[in-house]
Each structure stands twice: as C-alpha cells, then as structure tokens.
Scaffold this active site. Structure first.
Site, PDB file in Angstrom:
ATOM      1  N   LYS A   1      32.807  46.316  27.839  1.00 32.75           N
ATOM      2  CA  LYS A   1      33.163  44.896  27.862  1.00 32.75           C
ATOM      3  C   LYS A   1      33.727  44.443  26.530  1.00 32.75           C
ATOM      4  O   LYS A   1      34.582  43.562  26.482  1.00 32.75           O
ATOM      5  CB  LYS A   1      31.955  44.024  28.240  1.00 32.75           C
ATOM      6  CG  LYS A   1      31.650  44.054  29.715  1.00 32.75           C
ATOM      7  CD  LYS A   1      30.809  42.869  30.149  1.00 32.75           C
ATOM      8  CE  LYS A   1      30.489  42.951  31.630  1.00 32.75           C
ATOM      9  NZ  LYS A   1      29.453  42.021  32.053  1.00 32.75           N
TER      10      LYS A   1
ATOM     11  N   LYS B   1      34.930  43.455  41.616  1.00 32.54           N
ATOM     12  CA  LYS B   1      35.303  42.056  41.791  1.00 32.54           C
ATOM     13  C   LYS B   1      36.081  41.536  40.597  1.00 32.54           C
ATOM     14  O   LYS B   1      36.671  40.470  40.658  1.00 32.54           O
ATOM     15  CB  LYS B   1      34.055  41.202  42.040  1.00 32.54           C
ATOM     16  CG  LYS B   1      33.040  41.238  40.919  1.00 32.54           C
ATOM     17  CD  LYS B   1      31.780  40.469  41.280  1.00 32.54           C
ATOM     18  CE  LYS B   1      30.713  40.729  40.220  1.00 32.54           C
ATOM     19  NZ  LYS B   1      29.467  40.055  40.458  1.00 32.54           N
TER      20      LYS B   1
ATOM     21  N   LYS C   1      35.986  52.532  41.079  1.00 27.37           N
ATOM     22  CA  LYS C   1      35.104  51.745  41.945  1.00 27.37           C
ATOM     23  C   LYS C   1      35.765  50.414  42.336  1.00 27.37           C
ATOM     24  O   LYS C   1      36.474  49.821  41.527  1.00 27.37           O
ATOM     25  CB  LYS C   1      33.811  51.487  41.158  1.00 27.37           C
ATOM     26  CG  LYS C   1      32.671  50.922  41.954  1.00 27.37           C
ATOM     27  CD  LYS C   1      31.435  50.763  41.073  1.00 27.37           C
ATOM     28  CE  LYS C   1      30.790  49.419  41.353  1.00 27.37           C
ATOM     29  NZ  LYS C   1      29.605  49.137  40.569  1.00 27.37           N
TER      30      LYS C   1
END
Ligand code: TRP
Length: 333
Positions: free
Chosen positions: A114, A199, A196
């Site tokens: 992140k 969202k 993967k």
C-alpha cells in the site's frame, strides 16, 4: 454464554464488494451462523488509512451492511456493527501499539504494497493498521477469524502481539486462529486472470461488483480475457489457460457442480457459448441478492437500528476485555 465459539470478521467499506468476495467469503459465512457466535464489523476506521470521500464512505458503510444481510447473514442471529461506533477499538489499539515493534510492522507485505501504491500518503495509520486489526479481533476473545489468504499475515501478527501481552500479564487474550475459505473459490481478475479479482482494481471490467446491474455483469463476463486455443478445459497452473480456468471455477462455484463436469458440457463448443452460460448463471445468482439489497437500502432506519443495537452488544462484550487490559497495565480504573 453457551459454549459456542466466537467468530469475528470484517470488511472495509472501501470500493464495492466483488463476486470474488461473495463466492470466496460472504457466502460461506452464511453457514457459520448456526454453529458460532458471529460478529461482523464494517471497518470504517481502517478505511481512512487511504484518503476517502466522506459522503461516499458513509454511503458505502451502510451499503456493506445491506449487502451482508442481502447475502443471507441474519441480523437477528449475528452481531453487525460499525467499527467507529465502539471506541474500545481505538483504545485497545493505543495500548497494543506499545507492545508492537516497528520491525514487525515494517515486514508486513500489505504495508509495503500500500505504501508503494499510495506513495503520496504513507501515514502512521497505514503503518499501524495491523495493530488496529489485532485489537478488533482480540477485544472479542475471538476463536476464529474467517479471512482470505492475503490476510493471514495479519492474523499471525495479531497472535504474536496477544502472546507477547499474555506472557507478561497472564491470560488476558484468547489466541485466535485464521479460518481460510474452502479451496476452489479463488476468483481472479477478468482482465488479468493471473491476478486476484479486487474491488480496488482501477479497471472496472476486471471485477464484477455485487452492485453492478445485471446487463453489466453479463457484459463483463462476455468480455473476459481468455486465450486463442478455443478449448474449454481446466488446466491447473497453466497461465495461458488462466482466463478459462477462472471462468470454469466461477461456473463451478455458482452452480455447485464439479469443474470437470462443467468443462465436459462444452466439449466441441466455442468460448462464446461457454461465456454466455457463465454470464447467465452468475446473473441468476446475483439477481435475488441485488433485489434484496435494493429493498433494504430504501429503509435506512432499519439499517441504522441494526448498527445501534450491534454497537451496544459490541461495547458490552469488548468492554470486559478492555477493562482487564487497563487494569493489567496499571491504569487507575
Ligand atoms: N484487513 C481486513 C481486509 O482488508 C479487514 C479487517 C480489519 C479485518 N479488521 C479486521 C478482517 C478484523 C478480519 C478481522 O480484508
């Protein structure tokens, strides 16, 4: 309390939940409600480690609750609450920050990941995110935490912090265990099927949001990346087949049929037929959930009442743990 074990989990109200979240997690949580005491939180405090639009965060938090319920998780049988409604999370997180090492946090893959994606905002909250998550879990004397594989490192650090604290002060925290979803429900991106389904993918064609309209869902599946071989066959580990493998697992997951059985139906047929059927099967799975979601979203009061009731239970349960912690570390209580 009876001897049922405690399950705690939560989802951040950032971005829309995807078909992957549903098939890989939420759908399986429905079956837990009879055998466990389940507590689910909407993790709004974690969400602000990345900048959010306030009105959107507020809307998404209630949408997330409505989705959980629309998926079949009964608000009478389970506790639902909004993380920020229970200040014990922030309070325990402060204490546990003082029992967590910089080095441990520096090693967390999600932090490394992140901070490279949000290089303009590497804030302290992003760094101590795992401590808040450990507090979420430990406050409820949780036995099991159903999470995806990518969250297992967070469960590990939570256990480490709890064990460290217990070894100094005695048995304050139950040591929780991660609970991985059953295999076979790993849903990948529709555009880069070796990744993967996420969202937060910048390309909306890569994922199916649980709030996509039915025609959008069908369109996304029909434009999923495949290969030029033209054979509907499952080949584990073969990256050139990743797109077809993914569509086959999606089909198997929504129909409950074995992957090979599904593939057999398409011997000698093209990808067009296959994709059309997958699209229809997914749409038929999502349609009733979406209808229930729409119905629930009209009744804001119903949703906020559930949150109020849930927060009260959450405060009651977690208050006991927090009081113990405060006493152990020497706060005057
Ligand atoms: N980190 C989790 C995720 O991104 C969300 C989360 C926060 C969570 N606190 C939790 C999950 C406690 C389980 C238990 O998916």
């Amino acid at each position: 309390m009876d001897d049922k074990k405690i399950i705690f989990s939560g989802i951040q109200p950032s971005g829309n939940l995807t078909l992957g979240n549903y098939l890989g997690a939420i759908r399986q949580w429905v079956n837990l409600q009879n055998d466990y005491h389940c507590i689910y939180a909407m993790m709004d405090m974690h969400t602000i480690t990345v900048r959010q639009t306030p009105a959107e965060l507020r809307r998404r938090t209630l949408e997330l609750l409505a989705l959980y319920i629309a998926c079949g998780i009964d608000p009478e049988e389970n506790i639902f609450f909004i993380q920020s409604h229970n200040s014990a999370h922030a309070e325990l997180a402060w204490v546990l920050n003082c029992y967590t090492y910089m080095g441990e946090l520096q090693r967390m893959t999600q932090f490394k990941d992140k901070s490279s994606r949000h290089a303009e905002n590497i804030n302290a909250g992003l760094f101590t995110y795992p401590v808040l998550m450990a507090s979420d879990i430990l406050l409820y004397q949780t036995d099991y935490v159903p999470v995806g594989k990518d969250q297992m490192q967070h469960i590990e650090i939570c256990r480490d912090i709890a064990q460290r604290f217990n070894s100094i002060y005695g048995d304050v925290f139950k040591i929780p265990e991660g609970m991985l979803p059953k295999v076979g429900a790993n849903i990948m991106s529709l555009q880069e099927p070796t990744k993967k389904m996420s969202k937060s993918d910048p390309n909306p064609k890569a994922y199916i949001s649980m709030l996509d309209d039915m025609n959008v869902i069908a369109k996304k599946i029909k434009s999923a990346v495949t290969d030029s071989e033209g054979v509907v066959e499952y080949r584990e580990g073969d990256d050139t087949k990743a797109g077809i493998n993914n569509l086959l697992s999606i089909m198997s997951s929504v129909t409950g049929r074995a992957i090979d059985d599904v593939a057999n139906d398409y011997a000698g047929k093209g990808y067009g037929d296959f994709k059309a059927d997958v699209a229809e099967a997914v749409v038929e799975t999502m349609r009733p959930i979406r209808a229930e979601f729409d119905r629930l979203m009209v009744d804001k009061k119903y949703l906020t009442d559930i949150c109020a009731k849930g927060a009260e239970s959450a405060r009651r349960i977690s208050g006991r743990t927090l009081a113990k912690v405060y006493k152990k570390v020497g706060f005057v209580i």
